[in-house]
Scaffold this motif. Structure first.
Motif, PDB file in Angstrom:
ATOM      1  N   TYR A 227       0.830  -1.202   0.000  1.00 40.11           N
ATOM      2  CA  TYR A 227       0.000   0.000   0.000  1.00 40.11           C
ATOM      3  C   TYR A 227       0.872   1.262   0.000  1.00 40.11           C
ATOM      4  N   LEU A 228       1.883   1.283   0.864  1.00 42.10           N
ATOM      5  CA  LEU A 228       2.731   2.465   0.960  1.00 42.10           C
ATOM      6  C   LEU A 228       3.553   2.684  -0.305  1.00 42.10           C
ATOM      7  N   SER A 229       3.952   1.570  -0.944  1.00 42.32           N
ATOM      8  CA  SER A 229       4.808   1.687  -2.121  1.00 42.32           C
ATOM      9  C   SER A 229       4.088   2.346  -3.302  1.00 42.32           C
ATOM     10  N   THR A 230       2.763   2.426  -3.230  1.00 37.99           N
ATOM     11  CA  THR A 230       2.018   3.103  -4.298  1.00 37.99           C
ATOM     12  C   THR A 230       1.974   4.611  -4.082  1.00 37.99           C
ATOM     13  N   THR A 231       2.471   5.073  -2.938  1.00 38.23           N
ATOM     14  CA  THR A 231       2.479   6.498  -2.632  1.00 38.23           C
ATOM     15  C   THR A 231       3.815   7.102  -3.043  1.00 38.23           C
ATOM     16  N   PRO A 232       3.830   8.043  -3.983  1.00 44.68           N
ATOM     17  CA  PRO A 232       5.099   8.599  -4.458  1.00 44.68           C
ATOM     18  C   PRO A 232       5.968   9.188  -3.352  1.00 44.68           C
ATOM     19  N   LEU A 233       5.333   9.759  -2.312  1.00 42.86           N
ATOM     20  CA  LEU A 233       6.112  10.388  -1.254  1.00 42.86           C
ATOM     21  C   LEU A 233       6.892   9.389  -0.414  1.00 42.86           C
ATOM     22  N   LEU A 234       6.609   8.103  -0.558  1.00 43.79           N
ATOM     23  CA  LEU A 234       7.369   7.108   0.199  1.00 43.79           C
ATOM     24  C   LEU A 234       8.840   7.150  -0.207  1.00 43.79           C
ATOM     25  N   GLY A 235       9.109   7.228  -1.507  1.00 46.08           N
ATOM     26  CA  GLY A 235      10.493   7.277  -1.968  1.00 46.08           C
ATOM     27  C   GLY A 235      11.224   8.481  -1.415  1.00 46.08           C
ATOM     28  N   LEU A 236      10.564   9.633  -1.382  1.00 44.88           N
ATOM     29  CA  LEU A 236      11.163  10.844  -0.841  1.00 44.88           C
ATOM     30  C   LEU A 236      11.441  10.689   0.651  1.00 44.88           C
ATOM     31  N   THR A 237      10.455  10.183   1.396  1.00 46.36           N
ATOM     32  CA  THR A 237      10.603  10.027   2.840  1.00 46.36           C
ATOM     33  C   THR A 237      11.721   9.057   3.184  1.00 46.36           C
ATOM     34  N   VAL A 238      11.736   7.921   2.498  1.00 53.86           N
ATOM     35  CA  VAL A 238      12.773   6.917   2.765  1.00 53.86           C
ATOM     36  C   VAL A 238      14.154   7.475   2.449  1.00 53.86           C
ATOM     37  N   THR A 239      14.272   8.202   1.333  1.00 55.69           N
ATOM     38  CA  THR A 239      15.563   8.777   0.949  1.00 55.69           C
ATOM     39  C   THR A 239      16.082   9.735   2.004  1.00 55.69           C
ATOM     40  N   LEU A 240      15.207  10.622   2.477  1.00 55.57           N
ATOM     41  CA  LEU A 240      15.618  11.606   3.484  1.00 55.57           C
ATOM     42  C   LEU A 240      15.989  10.939   4.800  1.00 55.57           C
ATOM     43  N   LEU A 241      15.201   9.944   5.217  1.00 59.06           N
ATOM     44  CA  LEU A 241      15.485   9.259   6.480  1.00 59.06           C
ATOM     45  C   LEU A 241      16.790   8.469   6.409  1.00 59.06           C
ATOM     46  N   VAL A 242      16.984   7.761   5.293  1.00 60.84           N
ATOM     47  CA  VAL A 242      18.207   6.963   5.150  1.00 60.84           C
ATOM     48  C   VAL A 242      19.440   7.862   5.108  1.00 60.84           C
ATOM     49  N   TYR A 243      19.358   8.958   4.376  1.00 58.49           N
ATOM     50  CA  TYR A 243      20.522   9.849   4.315  1.00 58.49           C
ATOM     51  C   TYR A 243      20.787  10.487   5.677  1.00 58.49           C
ATOM     52  N   GLN A 244      19.719  10.854   6.390  1.00 60.94           N
ATOM     53  CA  GLN A 244      19.911  11.433   7.718  1.00 60.94           C
ATOM     54  C   GLN A 244      20.593  10.438   8.641  1.00 60.94           C
ATOM     55  N   GLY A 245      20.166   9.177   8.564  1.00 59.17           N
ATOM     56  CA  GLY A 245      20.813   8.146   9.368  1.00 59.17           C
ATOM     57  C   GLY A 245      22.267   7.957   8.977  1.00 59.17           C
ATOM     58  N   ALA A 246      22.550   7.989   7.664  1.00 59.75           N
ATOM     59  CA  ALA A 246      23.928   7.843   7.191  1.00 59.75           C
ATOM     60  C   ALA A 246      24.786   9.014   7.653  1.00 59.75           C
ATOM     61  N   PHE A 247      24.201  10.210   7.685  1.00 62.24           N
ATOM     62  CA  PHE A 247      24.974  11.372   8.115  1.00 62.24           C
ATOM     63  C   PHE A 247      25.268  11.314   9.615  1.00 62.24           C
TER      64      PHE A 247
ATOM     65  N   GLY B 138      33.482  10.860  13.386  1.00 62.02           N
ATOM     66  CA  GLY B 138      34.445  11.963  13.317  1.00 62.02           C
ATOM     67  C   GLY B 138      34.670  12.441  11.902  1.00 62.02           C
ATOM     68  N   PHE B 139      33.620  12.287  11.062  1.00 67.35           N
ATOM     69  CA  PHE B 139      33.679  12.655   9.641  1.00 67.35           C
ATOM     70  C   PHE B 139      34.791  11.905   8.919  1.00 67.35           C
ATOM     71  N   HIS B 140      34.906  10.631   9.254  1.00 64.31           N
ATOM     72  CA  HIS B 140      35.906   9.796   8.590  1.00 64.31           C
ATOM     73  C   HIS B 140      35.527   9.642   7.115  1.00 64.31           C
ATOM     74  N   PRO B 141      36.467   9.838   6.200  1.00 54.26           N
ATOM     75  CA  PRO B 141      36.120   9.786   4.765  1.00 54.26           C
ATOM     76  C   PRO B 141      35.557   8.444   4.317  1.00 54.26           C
ATOM     77  N   LEU B 142      35.907   7.352   4.978  1.00 53.94           N
ATOM     78  CA  LEU B 142      35.385   6.045   4.574  1.00 53.94           C
ATOM     79  C   LEU B 142      33.922   5.847   4.976  1.00 53.94           C
ATOM     80  N   ALA B 143      33.431   6.719   5.857  1.00 54.84           N
ATOM     81  CA  ALA B 143      32.023   6.646   6.266  1.00 54.84           C
ATOM     82  C   ALA B 143      31.205   7.674   5.502  1.00 54.84           C
ATOM     83  N   ASN B 144      31.552   7.883   4.245  1.00 54.03           N
ATOM     84  CA  ASN B 144      30.864   8.880   3.420  1.00 54.03           C
ATOM     85  C   ASN B 144      29.354   8.634   3.426  1.00 54.03           C
ATOM     86  N   PRO B 145      28.545   9.643   3.770  1.00 53.65           N
ATOM     87  CA  PRO B 145      27.096   9.419   3.885  1.00 53.65           C
ATOM     88  C   PRO B 145      26.420   9.064   2.569  1.00 53.65           C
TER      89      PRO B 145
END
Length: 257
Positions: free
Chosen positions: A26-46, A53-60
């Motif tokens: 059901y959620l996958s039919t909502t276009p905003l799911l891709g946007l939300t997941v992208t923002l959350l995943v990148y925030q977690g990666a950051f 310590g901003f190690h270059p190998l941990a590039n977000p």
């Protein structure tokens, strides 16, 4: 059942798993799911990047790509479905690139003094990236289509894909190579600059923007605004120069292979 089956197939057999699958479908039919997941995943990666310590190998960017790719695979979600929502982030690349002019304007006095050496560095750096990519690809026995896809790897993705298509490469392969180049450049730049004893933030930023485009520029801004400004300048000028020169240079070299 194949061990490569996506998660939706593995959990669908149970009642709880079936409900989870229904919710995801059901959620996958909502276009905003891709946007939300992208923002959350990148925030977690950051967050991981900051705690390292901003190690270059941990590039977000690298962490986010791995996480999103894994999520799409285990859920069996087609990339086209995901991109219906994620395209909003893609759209913002344009305004973000234009916004790089603001910190660059603040460096205008220094830019006026250094325009000639930077122009030389731009030409040499861009051509060196192209010639070395073609040479390495040829030495390793790559096909002409693969070599043509490699040639614009140090240019920002939209321009690189257009160049690759024009010289007989594969735009989708070029897009992957561009991202890999940016991640590798951002991860290795600090160590390489320290090894070569290059300390000037202007030189560091310009070199990083030339070799590692947008991902390198993002890394440069984390170090200093001055370094990020010149990285953004190099990225833009490199794209402009490459759009004109690379089809000629790469096309000429490919005819001899």
């Amino acid at each position: 059942m194949s061990t490569e089956a996506p998660l939706t197939q593995l959990v669908a057999g149970s009642a709880i798993g079936g409900r989870l699958v229904d919710v995801w479908v059901y959620l996958s039919t909502t276009p905003l799911l891709g946007l939300t997941v992208t923002l959350l995943v990148y925030q977690g990666a950051f967050v991981v990047y900051r705690r390292s310590g901003f190690h270059p190998l941990a590039n977000p960017v690298a962490l986010a790509v791995i996480a999103l790719g894994s999520l799409l695979w285990v859920t069996g979600t087609p990339y086209a479905t995901y991109f219906e929502g994620a395209q909003f982030v893609h759209f913002l690349l344009g305004p973000a690139t234009v916004a790089l002019a603001v910190p660059l304007y603040e460096q205008l006095p220094r830019l006026k003094r250094l325009w000639l050496p930077m122009l030389g560095a731009l030409v040499v750096g861009t051509l060196a990236a192209t010639v070395s990519a073609i040479g390495i690809g040829w030495a390793l026995g790559a096909s002409k289509a693969t070599i043509a896809s490699l040639a614009p790897k140090s240019v920002t993705a939209p321009v690189a894909m257009g160049i690759a298509e024009k010289i007989g490469g594969l735009p989708t392969l070029t897009a992957v190579l561009v991202v890999c180049t940016g991640i590798l450049g951002a991860a290795s730049a600090r160590g390489l600059f320290d090894l070569l004893r290059i300390t000037d933030p202007t030189v560091r930023g310009f070199a990083l923007g030339t070799a590692a485009h947008g991902i390198g520029t993002a890394r440069a801004f984390l170090v200093s605004e001055e370094m990020g400004a010149f990285a953004g300048l190099a990225m833009g000028l490199s794209a402009l120069f490459s759009a004109v020169a690379l089809p000629l240079v790469a096309g000429w070299l490919l005819r001899w292979l």
